[in-house]
Every structure is written in structure tokens, then in C-alpha cells.
Write a protein that holds these residues in place. Sequence first.
Motif, PDB file in Angstrom:
ATOM      1  N   LEU A  27      14.182  28.370  15.573  1.00 43.60           N
ATOM      2  CA  LEU A  27      13.227  29.430  15.289  1.00 43.60           C
ATOM      3  C   LEU A  27      13.227  29.782  13.798  1.00 43.60           C
ATOM      4  CD1 LEU A  27      11.246  31.654  16.188  1.00 43.60           C
ATOM      5  CD2 LEU A  27      13.239  33.111  16.658  1.00 43.60           C
ATOM      6  N   GLY A  28      14.426  29.921  13.270  1.00 41.99           N
ATOM      7  CA  GLY A  28      14.517  30.236  11.844  1.00 41.99           C
ATOM      8  C   GLY A  28      13.982  29.123  10.972  1.00 41.99           C
ATOM      9  N   THR A  29      14.207  27.871  11.391  1.00 42.22           N
ATOM     10  CA  THR A  29      13.736  26.733  10.611  1.00 42.22           C
ATOM     11  C   THR A  29      12.216  26.692  10.581  1.00 42.22           C
ATOM     12  OG1 THR A  29      15.723  25.474  11.170  1.00 42.22           O
ATOM     13  CG2 THR A  29      13.809  24.225  10.428  1.00 42.22           C
TER      14      THR A  29
ATOM     15  N   GLU B 231       6.324  40.482  11.520  1.00 43.12           N
ATOM     16  CA  GLU B 231       5.632  40.342  12.789  1.00 43.12           C
ATOM     17  C   GLU B 231       6.314  39.331  13.724  1.00 43.12           C
ATOM     18  OE1 GLU B 231       1.675  39.297  11.828  1.00 43.12           O
ATOM     19  OE2 GLU B 231       1.261  41.115  10.667  1.00 43.12           O
ATOM     20  N   THR B 232       7.321  38.628  13.217  1.00 41.37           N
ATOM     21  CA  THR B 232       8.042  37.628  14.028  1.00 41.37           C
ATOM     22  C   THR B 232       9.256  38.283  14.677  1.00 41.37           C
ATOM     23  OG1 THR B 232       7.339  35.887  12.498  1.00 41.37           O
ATOM     24  CG2 THR B 232       9.164  35.383  14.001  1.00 41.37           C
TER      25      THR B 232
ATOM     26  N   ARG C 243      14.763  39.245  10.710  1.00 41.23           N
ATOM     27  CA  ARG C 243      15.163  40.496  10.083  1.00 41.23           C
ATOM     28  C   ARG C 243      14.717  40.594   8.620  1.00 41.23           C
ATOM     29  NH1 ARG C 243      15.047  41.815  14.358  1.00 41.23           N
ATOM     30  NH2 ARG C 243      16.701  42.555  15.737  1.00 41.23           N
ATOM     31  N   TYR C 244      14.670  39.494   7.946  1.00 41.24           N
ATOM     32  CA  TYR C 244      14.203  39.538   6.562  1.00 41.24           C
ATOM     33  C   TYR C 244      13.722  38.173   6.141  1.00 41.24           C
ATOM     34  CZ  TYR C 244      18.773  37.528   5.417  1.00 41.24           C
ATOM     35  OH  TYR C 244      19.872  36.716   5.361  1.00 41.24           O
TER      36      TYR C 244
ATOM     37  N   SER D  23      18.262  37.468  13.678  1.00 41.08           N
ATOM     38  CA  SER D  23      19.285  38.210  14.421  1.00 41.08           C
ATOM     39  C   SER D  23      19.942  37.324  15.474  1.00 41.08           C
ATOM     40  CB  SER D  23      18.661  39.429  15.093  1.00 41.08           C
ATOM     41  OG  SER D  23      19.627  40.086  15.907  1.00 41.08           O
ATOM     42  N   LEU D  24      21.267  37.432  15.558  1.00 43.80           N
ATOM     43  CA  LEU D  24      22.023  36.712  16.595  1.00 43.80           C
ATOM     44  C   LEU D  24      22.469  37.633  17.733  1.00 43.80           C
ATOM     45  CD1 LEU D  24      24.343  34.438  14.390  1.00 43.80           C
ATOM     46  CD2 LEU D  24      22.281  33.767  15.630  1.00 43.80           C
ATOM     47  N   ASP D  25      22.196  38.939  17.605  1.00 38.07           N
ATOM     48  CA  ASP D  25      22.664  39.872  18.636  1.00 38.07           C
ATOM     49  C   ASP D  25      22.014  39.615  19.986  1.00 38.07           C
ATOM     50  OD1 ASP D  25      24.349  41.015  16.883  1.00 38.07           O
ATOM     51  OD2 ASP D  25      23.342  42.957  16.755  1.00 38.07           O
TER      52      ASP D  25
END
Length: 574
Positions: free
Chosen positions: A155-157, A188-189, A193-194, A267-269
Motif C-alpha cells: 500500500l505504501g509503495t 485522503e488515503t 499518516r504523512y 500506520s501499522l497499528d
Amino acid sequence: MQRPPKTLVSGIRQLFQRRSPGDMQLGQVLVDRGIITDRQLQTALDAQRQRLLEDGQAVRLGQLITDLGIASEAAVVEAINSNFRISVASLSDNIRELIRRQRGPLAERLPAPAIPIWLKLSVGALLIVTVTTVSFSIFIISKQKARLFDQTVTLGTVSLNYFVNNARIPLIDDDILSLNTLIKEANETEGLRYAVVTDTRDLIRAHTEVDRIGTALATPRPTALQTTRGNISYFSFVADSGEQILNLTREVLFQDKIVGAVHVGVSLDFIERMVDREKGSILFMTLVMMTIGLATAIFLGIRFSRPISQLVAATEAIGKGDYRYRVELDRQDELGNLATAFNQMGEELFRHTLTRQSFGKYVGEEVLEMIIADPEKMWLKGHKNDATILFADIRGFTAYAEEREPEAVVELLNTYFEIATRAILDFGGYVDKFIGDCVLGVFGVPVFRKDHVERAVRASLDLMDQLHRQHAHANPLLSSVGIGIHTGPIVSGNIGSQAKMEYTVIGDTVNLASRLSDLATPGEVLVTEAVYKKLHAMISVEKAGTRAIKGKNAPVEIFRVTSIRQRAHVKSTD
């Protein structure tokens, strides 16, 4: 804090520690009691050590002391019993084991707990289910956690590649407005977080937090080693809010030149939240499986333990002689087969006991033990030996029986048979058979006794004496018995067919004794010359003449026995 007294501590320590009943301890006890001296103890220990070197086997010190003549066995045993508070009869007893039980550690002296098999099965099944479920759950959660982490990286990639692809021209033109407009879409995703865009000097050109534009990028402290996949690197860290963040970084290239970099934080929480939800589900499933497994184990344990308990009770009953005890198990498995086999064993033991008791009424206990111990012995197959035959017959029985009811005749006859059987057994003979109103007693086989002739004569006189005393009880049959006795070679063994077989005696000696009983008048004991010659020194007789006997070529001289010299009563165990 006050310490407990040393005596209390040492007492507790001795309670739970072994006190070894070694040879040195025993030797010191004997020295302290003045039974042996220190020098004698050392001599015994040296002899013990030498015996060990020569024979390779240890010898008990107490036994060695008595063997050397240093002290008597009684003195050593008395010292052991008094000092160790045990009870031994001799030095051959297992003294070490008795001392260990009496003075060993408390844990060894306590009885082993009796745990029922159903409880063992239940605990075992519960342990297996628990370990299996927990292990499987840990494996699944680890796999799930790794999969979610990979999805987070993916997702981050995707977001990172989107920002990189759209930030090249604005970075070259230093178009801060376009860069921040691009970054603004990061909010919006979900889970993002940043997003940060920096130039080649690590100055922030765009940031989801506008007030940080133009400042230098502060790299957070990673909680794990940085990982690189292709042109993307990432690491995790803990934000000031305590949230677990995955930071992904990729350089922005334009015509193979670095014009800046893009950083995004995911976020990994949510992974931990999902794992916690999975843990709850797995815990619920574990409890359900444990409950089902425990119930199943208890059911199976009780199902298996009850038949075993029944078999234990049956074994105890059989051990007490209740051979009619039966195990009622309606099962089509190995335990059912075991119960069937056990019942069959009980039935066979019952039949064996009946046979033993029935046969034991006609032969002495000694003969019965010989037959049971060695049923295939030669004397059961046929054996020639010298023996003495006694026939006791009731005179006028046929006429007597015709005039009375059969039930009354049988009752009177059984009284006569009981007296005759007991007299024969008491003197070491056995009752071969009842032939109508006649009793056939045998002396000398299957247990050979050199005084079998004397035993037969004494049994006949004792029988006559008992019959005379019992005659006063209005049993006329008891006063009408005549006895014939002859001694000589006979053949004894199992005679008959496969369907019916019995142990008996045959031969001319048997026939002649039978003929003599036919000649005997009521209360008379007739013997042949062969019997008289063997016992002439101890019996008193009257000549009864010479008679022609059927089956004998020459007449037979007959003697009437009137008395026999008294001596210690000859019993079957003599």
C-alpha cells in the motif's frame, strides 16, 4: 528478622533428605552399643573390601561380621531393630529397603497418589489439545501478521510511486504549490499518516503538515533495521503519539539525476488491532476445542476405566475364590473380548475347583496335589505296582432295599459311604469307586507307602469300630458290613475311552479281595495269607479255613482279623 533455631532447620532438612543406611553407619551403631570394637569394625571393613576386589560383589557388613565370628547374628539384628526402629528377623532380610521406608525422605514415605485413568486421559487430552491449538494459533498469527505487513508495504509503495511520478517536474521547477497540492491528496488515503517531498539538500518542499515546509527533514529513530526493495527503502518507528509507523522512501530521478526524494508514513497499528481481533477469535476457538476435547477425553476415559475397574473387581473376587463372578460388558471391542475371556477363565477355574473338590472326596489331599501338579505322570497312564485292596460290602442289601422306599435306602447308604470313605482316607488310602453297596479302597497307589498293608488292615478295623458305634443310630445297614483284604501286584492308571475315562486298579489282587468280601459275614474282616505273613507280628487272627475261590486254581487260606497291636495312629500324612 529472627532466624529459626538450628535444630528446627536441621530437623526439616532431615525430614526431606535421605539418611543413608550405609555400612559405616551400621558399623558405628555396633561400636556405640559395645557389640564390637573399633578394631573389629576395621577388620570387617577390610575383609569386606577384599571380598569386593576378589569376587566383584559387595557383601553386607552385618553378614560379614557374623561370618567372621565377631558378633552373633542375634546381637546384630537386635541392634538394627533397636536403632533404626524396624523389625527384621535375620540379616537375610532386605534391611536397606526397610530402613529407607522407615527413615527415608518424606516424599519417598508418602504413598503414591492414586489417579484414576479417566483423569489421566482427560488431562493428557486437554494438554494435547491446548498445546496443539496454541502452537497452531501462534503459527497462524505470525503468518497473518507477516501477510498484513507485506500488504502495508505494498500500500505504501503504491502511494509512494504515485507521488514520485508526479513530483519530478514540480521539483525541477521548485513549484511548491503544485507539490503541496499533490501531497494534500495523501490525507485522503486511509492509513497514510504523512507524505513528505524533499530536495537534494533534504529541505522539505512539501508536507502534509504545512508549517514544516522549508525546514530540514528530521529522520525518526527506527525500531527495526532499514530494508531495501529495489529503489524503495523502509523502516518502522514509533511516533510521538505512540503509534507504529512504517516509513517508506524513494528518490525522485529525472534523466538519471536525483532531484529529490519522497517519504510516506503508513500506520501499522491496524495490524495489531487485526491481530488482537484474531487472537480473540482464536482464544474462543481454543476454549471451544478444549471443552470438546475435555468432554471427549472424560467420556472415553470413563468408558475405558469402568471396564478396567470391573475387571479389577472380578480379579479380586476370583482371588478370593468366587469363581462364579462374571464381568458384564456389552462391548464389541478388545475390552469386550477381554471380559469374555475372563469369564471363560472363571468358568474353567470353577469347573477345575468342582473337579478338585469332587475328586478330593475320594482321594486324599496329597494324592490330589500329585495329580494336579503332574497329570501326565506315568502312574496315570498305566503302572504295575504292589498295593493292598480293601472291599467293604453290605450283607443282605438287595433284600433290605426291596422292602423300603428308595429315598430312605439312599440316605442310609450315604451314611455308610461317608463313614467308609473317611476311614480309608484317614489311613492314606483312596476310594476307587462305589459299586452298588460295595466300597473299593486302595492303599499303596498312586502314592506308594511301604506300610500300605498295615494301613489297609487298620482302616478296616477302624471302619468296623465306627460302624458299630453308628449302628446305635438305627441304621441297620451299618451292622451288616463284611470286609475282604488282599495284597499283591495290581495295574493302576487311567482306563476307559476318550468319552469316559477314570483312574482305577485292576488285576488278580483286586478280584481276590472282592471274593473275600463276598465270603465275609457281617462285622467280619477276612484277609489272605499274603496279608497275614506281612503283619503276623502285629495282628491277631483266627483261621477261617481254606476256601475254593472262583478264578483260582488252588484253594485260598483265609484268616479272620480280630485285633491289631496298638501304636501311634497311622494317618495319611505320616
